[in-house]
Write a protein that holds these residues in place. Structure first.
Motif, short mmCIF file in Angstrom:
data_model
loop_
_atom_site.label_atom_id
_atom_site.label_comp_id
_atom_site.label_asym_id
_atom_site.label_seq_id
_atom_site.Cartn_x
_atom_site.Cartn_y
_atom_site.Cartn_z
N GLY A 168 37.49 59.48 46.26
CA GLY A 168 36.76 59.26 47.51
C GLY A 168 35.93 58.00 47.51
O GLY A 168 35.35 57.63 48.53
N ILE A 169 35.83 57.32 46.36
CA ILE A 169 35.12 56.04 46.25
C ILE A 169 36.01 55.05 45.51
O ILE A 169 36.67 55.40 44.53
CB ILE A 169 33.76 56.18 45.51
CG1 ILE A 169 33.93 56.90 44.17
CG2 ILE A 169 32.74 56.90 46.38
CD1 ILE A 169 32.66 56.98 43.35
N PRO A 170 36.05 53.80 45.97
CA PRO A 170 36.97 52.82 45.36
C PRO A 170 36.48 52.26 44.03
O PRO A 170 37.29 51.79 43.22
CB PRO A 170 37.06 51.72 46.42
CG PRO A 170 35.75 51.80 47.14
CD PRO A 170 35.37 53.25 47.15
N PHE A 171 35.16 52.28 43.78
CA PHE A 171 34.62 51.67 42.57
C PHE A 171 33.75 52.65 41.78
O PHE A 171 33.20 53.60 42.36
CB PHE A 171 33.81 50.42 42.93
CG PHE A 171 34.61 49.37 43.65
CD1 PHE A 171 35.57 48.62 42.96
CD2 PHE A 171 34.41 49.14 45.01
CE1 PHE A 171 36.32 47.66 43.62
CE2 PHE A 171 35.17 48.18 45.67
CZ PHE A 171 36.13 47.44 44.98
N PHE A 221 28.98 51.66 26.86
CA PHE A 221 30.04 51.91 25.88
C PHE A 221 31.43 51.63 26.45
O PHE A 221 32.31 51.14 25.74
CB PHE A 221 29.95 53.34 25.35
CG PHE A 221 28.82 53.53 24.37
CD1 PHE A 221 28.94 53.09 23.06
CD2 PHE A 221 27.63 54.12 24.78
CE1 PHE A 221 27.89 53.25 22.16
CE2 PHE A 221 26.58 54.28 23.88
CZ PHE A 221 26.71 53.84 22.57
N LEU A 222 31.64 51.95 27.73
CA LEU A 222 32.93 51.65 28.33
C LEU A 222 33.09 50.14 28.52
O LEU A 222 34.20 49.61 28.43
CB LEU A 222 33.07 52.36 29.68
CG LEU A 222 33.22 53.89 29.59
CD1 LEU A 222 33.15 54.51 30.98
CD2 LEU A 222 34.53 54.27 28.91
N GLY A 223 31.97 49.46 28.75
CA GLY A 223 32.00 48.00 28.85
C GLY A 223 32.37 47.36 27.52
O GLY A 223 33.19 46.43 27.46
N ALA A 268 36.61 55.29 34.47
CA ALA A 268 36.34 54.66 33.16
C ALA A 268 37.29 53.49 32.94
O ALA A 268 36.89 52.44 32.42
CB ALA A 268 36.52 55.70 32.05
N THR A 269 38.54 53.66 33.34
CA THR A 269 39.52 52.57 33.21
C THR A 269 39.11 51.39 34.08
O THR A 269 39.25 50.23 33.68
CB THR A 269 40.92 53.05 33.64
OG1 THR A 269 41.29 54.18 32.85
CG2 THR A 269 41.96 51.96 33.46
N GLN A 270 38.57 51.68 35.26
CA GLN A 270 38.10 50.61 36.15
C GLN A 270 37.00 49.78 35.50
O GLN A 270 37.00 48.55 35.57
CB GLN A 270 37.58 51.20 37.47
CG GLN A 270 38.68 51.59 38.44
CD GLN A 270 38.10 52.11 39.74
OE1 GLN A 270 37.52 53.21 39.78
NE2 GLN A 270 38.21 51.34 40.80
N ILE A 271 36.03 50.46 34.86
CA ILE A 271 34.93 49.76 34.19
C ILE A 271 35.48 48.85 33.10
O ILE A 271 35.08 47.69 32.98
CB ILE A 271 33.92 50.76 33.60
CG1 ILE A 271 33.22 51.53 34.72
CG2 ILE A 271 32.89 50.03 32.73
CD1 ILE A 271 32.29 52.63 34.22
N ARG A 272 36.41 49.37 32.32
CA ARG A 272 37.02 48.58 31.24
C ARG A 272 37.74 47.35 31.81
O ARG A 272 37.65 46.26 31.26
CB ARG A 272 37.98 49.44 30.43
CG ARG A 272 37.31 50.62 29.74
CD ARG A 272 38.33 51.43 28.93
NE ARG A 272 38.70 50.71 27.72
CZ ARG A 272 39.92 50.74 27.20
NH1 ARG A 272 40.89 51.42 27.78
NH2 ARG A 272 40.18 50.09 26.09
N VAL A 273 38.46 47.55 32.91
CA VAL A 273 39.22 46.45 33.52
C VAL A 273 38.27 45.39 34.09
O VAL A 273 38.50 44.19 33.94
CB VAL A 273 40.14 46.98 34.64
CG1 VAL A 273 40.75 45.83 35.45
CG2 VAL A 273 41.27 47.82 34.04
#
Length: 290
Positions: free
Chosen positions: A49-52, A63-65, A182-187
């Motif tokens: 429901g949210i893109p980011f 940590f994900l960063g 979490a994948t978005q943050i890493r990307v």
């Protein structure tokens, strides 16, 4: 869906190998990350429901960063250069060592224990890889000797180390957070890191030139679609409908699935002993999840 995820990784590996040989690994990395982020954001919008990932905590971002920097920046920087130097088949095979290095890293960093079965898994995985690398340089009479450049092997090892350590930091930061976000943050972190690297090295001209190569751009779109979008989405669906052990085992079969594609697309000659090595290596990696 787990097999679809494995096929997604195969499609991404082959696509990025072709594109990398045309425009270079640096261009491939930055373009596929941006394209992948677009696909992930669209998926996140419909799924969450949210893109980011605006709902992450400071700990999760931290940590994900770090995971994104080590795994998707440093690890992928080496891995995609390996695609260019070694090809998708050998690179994908060497990447089966990721569970091995991850288990050893978790033992050292997180204090996790290694069972007897995991010890056997390590030996099988590494044994399968060495079998292919050894016999790849021992062609019979009349056959062209297959060369594995040292630089390519070192890059693949760098990719393994980066992705393995990236997974460790992901485990610390993920906990109950959504895997897609979490994948978005890493990307996002990896994208920023590549932007800085390209700026420091003054390679924007090369990147701009690469994006004008229509053939390479098509392969980049295909790779970004099959990798971060199809692969990640299929993995999430699989995890919702089956145990993590089964999903991890089936999705790790990409080194075997990539072989027929390399035979038909790149006209590579693969010996039975090399297929056996890939099966042994994947079998060893599967032991970690059974």
């Amino acid at each position: 869906m787990a097999l679809v995820a494995a096929l997604g990784m195969v499609g991404a590996s082959i696509s990025f190998e072709v594109a990398g040989k045309k425009v270079g690994s640096l261009t491939v990395n930055i373009v596929r990350l941006i394209q992948g982020l677009i696909f992930l954001s669209i998926t996140s919008f419909f799924v969450r429901g949210i893109p980011f990932p605006i709902d992450a905590s400071l700990k999760e971002y931290t940590f994900l960063g770090i995971s994104g920097f080590i795994g998707m920046f440093l690890g992928d920087l080496f891995m995609f250069e390996s695609f260019v130097l070694l090809g998708a088949r050998i690179t994908t095979l060497i990447m089966t060592a990721v569970p091995v290095v991850t288990a050893l890293s978790a033992w050292i960093i997180l204090g996790e224990t290694l069972s007897f079965q995991e010890g056997i898994a390590i030996l099988l995985t590494i044994g399968g890889i060495f079998l292919v690398m050894f016999y790849g340089n021992r062609k019979g009479k009349g056959e062209k000797k297959e060369k594995f450049p040292i630089k390519g092997i070192l890059c693949a090892i760098g990719g393994v180390l980066g992705q393995s350590l990236g997974l460790i930091f992901s485990k610390i930061g993920l906990e109950s957070y959504d895997p897609l976000a979490a994948t978005q943050i890493r990307v996002i972190v990896a994208t920023i890191a590549f932007i800085i690297l390209i700026s420091i090295r003054g390679k924007w001209g090369e990147v701009k030139k690469g994006t004008k190569d229509k053939a390479a751009l098509k392969w980049l779109v295909v790779g970004s679609f099959f990798g971060p979008f199809v692969g990640v989405t299929a993995m999430l669906i699989a995890l919702k409908n089956a145990s993590a052990g089964i999903v991890s085992t089936l999705s790790s079969t990409s080194p075997i699935l990539v072989i027929p594609f390399c035979i038909f697309i790149f006209k590579e000659k693969v010996r039975p002993i090399e297929i056996l090595g890939a099966i042994i290596s994947v079998g060893g990696a599967s032991l970690f999840f059974i």
